[in-house]
Design a protein around this motif. Structure first.
Motif, PDB file in Angstrom:
ATOM      1  N   ILE A   1       0.149   1.598   4.138  1.00  0.00           N
ATOM      2  CA  ILE A   1       0.771   1.222   5.434  1.00  0.00           C
ATOM      3  C   ILE A   1       1.902   0.224   5.167  1.00  0.00           C
ATOM      4  N   LEU A   2       1.591  -0.780   4.340  1.00  0.00           N
ATOM      5  CA  LEU A   2       2.622  -1.764   3.972  1.00  0.00           C
ATOM      6  C   LEU A   2       3.768  -1.068   3.246  1.00  0.00           C
ATOM      7  N   GLY A   3       3.388  -0.144   2.338  1.00  0.00           N
ATOM      8  CA  GLY A   3       4.390   0.592   1.568  1.00  0.00           C
ATOM      9  C   GLY A   3       5.346   1.349   2.470  1.00  0.00           C
TER      10      GLY A   3
ATOM     11  N   TRP B   1       5.036   7.600   9.088  1.00  0.00           N
ATOM     12  CA  TRP B   1       4.907   7.703   7.625  1.00  0.00           C
ATOM     13  C   TRP B   1       3.741   6.879   7.105  1.00  0.00           C
ATOM     14  N   ALA B   2       3.409   5.797   7.809  1.00  0.00           N
ATOM     15  CA  ALA B   2       2.265   4.978   7.382  1.00  0.00           C
ATOM     16  C   ALA B   2       0.994   5.828   7.357  1.00  0.00           C
ATOM     17  N   VAL B   3       0.832   6.686   8.365  1.00  0.00           N
ATOM     18  CA  VAL B   3      -0.369   7.537   8.411  1.00  0.00           C
ATOM     19  C   VAL B   3      -0.313   8.599   7.313  1.00  0.00           C
ATOM     20  N   VAL B   4       0.849   9.236   7.152  1.00  0.00           N
ATOM     21  CA  VAL B   4       0.960  10.304   6.142  1.00  0.00           C
ATOM     22  C   VAL B   4       0.720   9.719   4.742  1.00  0.00           C
TER      23      VAL B   4
ATOM     24  N   MET C   1       6.567   5.191  -1.036  1.00  0.00           N
ATOM     25  CA  MET C   1       5.726   4.380  -0.128  1.00  0.00           C
ATOM     26  C   MET C   1       4.361   4.122  -0.750  1.00  0.00           C
ATOM     27  N   LEU C   2       3.820   5.174  -1.341  1.00  0.00           N
ATOM     28  CA  LEU C   2       2.484   5.078  -1.936  1.00  0.00           C
ATOM     29  C   LEU C   2       2.491   4.124  -3.137  1.00  0.00           C
TER      30      LEU C   2
END
Lengths: 321, 236
Positions: free
Chosen positions: A267-269, A40-43, A254-255
């Motif tokens: 990425i942190l999100g 998910w960090a990449v997406v 996340m964003l």
């Protein structure tokens, strides 16, 4: 933010993640969560590039993820294409789809781009479940159940070999993040930002809106497609459930948590959101409500996400010294 | 150098530019004036490829109709905007660099960007985000970024708007130097007639998209039709 600072933050985050198996390597559940976090960090980062840096309100990121996953799954299951090759082909196919979706978006303003791209998301589920999807090998409403794992030099990377699979996922996430870091700090990134800030000024200075907007669609959908394909081979099965709103909303959280346009905040999100979501699991049916309330509080307190907050703090610190 | 030949632009029923023809010679400072809504900025948007039009616009003998704004920039036509445009995500130096990297033919030239920053007196604020600049510096930045494309023609859209007398003097001096020292042809839209009469060698007055009068500034400002439609009886 300078590229050195972005690279340093990425290095610290991925460095900490890389040593976690030393402490939690034997807890399968946590290792699986870490793998999902990396994916998910990449997406989320790709979504940040197109929305936060290029200013294109694309809501098609989950659709591109699913397109990549299904394309690779169909190649591998129906045509017995080796997983690594299927993933690359899926990435290229998704990039092509990204460009196709991007073309009508070139003439549209923000909310209409969101509508068009979310329209793609909405049409994907009936397409994959319907006759066309079944004819292509999507498995209809059942999905694809027997996607082979990635095999490199005779070694299968699956959930049965969780530690090596974790490091392969980490390598993929780091590679994608480095690509994003390089792109947003290159003249491509400058063109994205200039077009976002003032398109008419940017084009009057020689930037082709057509070229760079399609480039951002192609790049982010390629990376998202590759990661989606990887996800399919890791999980071993796919269904259209991914297209329901849960994943879409979680990615958006996340964003927002990381900070839109504040790479590597996404990425942190991803790590924060997935971790908090898992910690709230004991709340059962109250989990979604609690998560929603936390997001509202976070947006009110930190409108630019954790990365925006951290940058503001460090800037204030530098000014006061 | 630049020639408009029977150019017409309609927005639905509205005729914004009506059968307009004029020519700008190399090395000139060419002024355009007229009442609000006369179609001055529309003329700029037609020349720089923002709108399609009927008729012909030729630059250095080549018809440039149908070209996109980024292609026009590479041909050597640069412009600024009436409402100052900046890139708040970029610093002053990066913004000027955008012009050189994307708009100029040839490789990116940091030394040239450096010289433009100095020329436009932007060196002290080079690392500042552009959103925080004063109005004068925003105008200088727009001109600097346009100059970084190494243009043959620089089109300025009301550069003096909102400026005080000191700023107007400073901007006028910059425009004179761009024309004299860099050899760049200037087209300037302006409402301050004093600026136009002092800077330009040819002045065009348009009203409702139609040419009213064109010639040397002294003759134009004394033209009865120009006085009636634009300047008013009290002018002078």
């Amino acid at each position: 933010m300078s590229w050195q600072r972005m690279a340093a933050i990425m290095g610290v985050v991925y460095g900490i993640v890389a040593i976690l198996p030393l402490f939690v390597g034997d807890i399968r559940f946590i290792m699986q969560i870490l793998i999902i976090c990396l994916i998910w960090a990449v997406v989320a980062s790709c979504w940040d590039v197109i929305m936060g840096f290029a200013g294109i309100f694309s809501f098609g990121q989950v659709a591109f993820f699913v397109i990549g996953a299904y394309t690779s799954g169909i190649f591998a299951v129906s045509w017995q294409v080796p997983a690594v090759l299927a993933i690359l082909m899926a990435g290229l196919f998704t990039a092509g789809m990204g460009v196709l979706v991007g073309l009508p978006c070139l003439k549209l303003a923000g909310p209409y781009v969101a509508l068009v791209t979310f329209g793609v998301h909405m049409t994907l589920m009936p397409l994959l479940r319907g006759d066309i999807g079944i004819a292509l090998g999507s498995g209809g409403s059942v999905g694809i159940l027997t996607i082979p794992p990635i095999t490199l030099f005779g070694y299968a990377f699956s959930s049965a070999n969780i530690i090596p699979t974790f490091y392969l996922t980490l390598a993929l996430a780091v590679t994608c993040s480095v690509v994003i870091l390089v792109v947003i700090n290159s003249y491509w990134g400058t063109a994205f930002l200039a077009l976002k800030d003032s398109e008419e000024f940017a084009v009057s200075l020689g930037i082709s809106a057509f070229k760079y907007k399609l480039m951002v669609f192609a790049l982010t959908s390629f990376l998202t497609g590759v990661v989606g394909a990887y996800y399919g081979h890791y999980i071993g099965m796919l269904s259209t459930r991914m297209l329901e709103l849960d994943l879409f909303v979680t990615l958006m959280v996340m964003l927002v948590v990381g900070g839109i346009g504040k790479f590597p905040g996404a990425i942190l999100g991803a790590f924060i959101t997935v971790t908090v979501n898992e910690l709230l699991a004991p709340l059962g049916s109250y989990r979604a409500v609690t998560m929603g309330a936390l997001v509202v509080i976070l947006v009110l307190l930190l409108p630019n996400g954790v990365m925006g907050f951290w940058l503001r703090r460090s800037k204030a610190g530098a000014t006061s010294t | 150098m630049l020639k408009l030949n029977h150019v017409t632009k309609k927005f639905g029923e509205l005729v914004a530019v009506n059968d307009l023809s004029f020519a700008v010679e190399a090395g000139q400072v060419f002024g355009i004036a007229g009442p609000n809504g006369a179609g001055k900025s529309t003329v700029y948007n037609l020349i720089t490829g923002f709108y399609p039009f009927e008729g012909e616009i030729a630059f250095e003998g080549r018809n440039i109709a149908g070209r996109q704004p980024h292609e026009i920039s590479k041909l050597g036509i640069a412009r600024t905007f009436q409402i100052p445009q900046t890139f708040p995500s970029l610093t002053v130096e990066q913004s000027v660099g955008v012009g050189n990297r994307f708009g100029a033919r040839g490789r990116f030239d940091p030394a040239y960007v450096e010289s433009i920053l100095a020329f436009m007196e932007l060196t002290p604020v080079r690392h500042e985000p552009t959103g925080q600049l004063s109005l004068l510096d925003k105008k200088r930045l727009m001109m600097g970024a346009a100059l970084a494309t190494r243009p043959k023609i620089l089109m300025l859209d009301e550069p003096m708007a909102g400026s005080n007398s000191n700023e107007i003097r400073s901007l006028m001096e910059s425009i004179r130097r761009i024309n004299a020292e860099m050899g760049i042809t200037i087209i300037i839209i302006e409402h301050f007639m004093k600026v136009l009469t002092e800077l330009t060698s040819t002045l065009l007055i348009i009203e409702t998209g139609t040419k009213v009068c064109m010639g040397d500034p002294e003759t134009v400002v004394n033209d009865p039709e120009v006085i009636e439609c634009y300047l008013g009886e009290s002018y002078g």
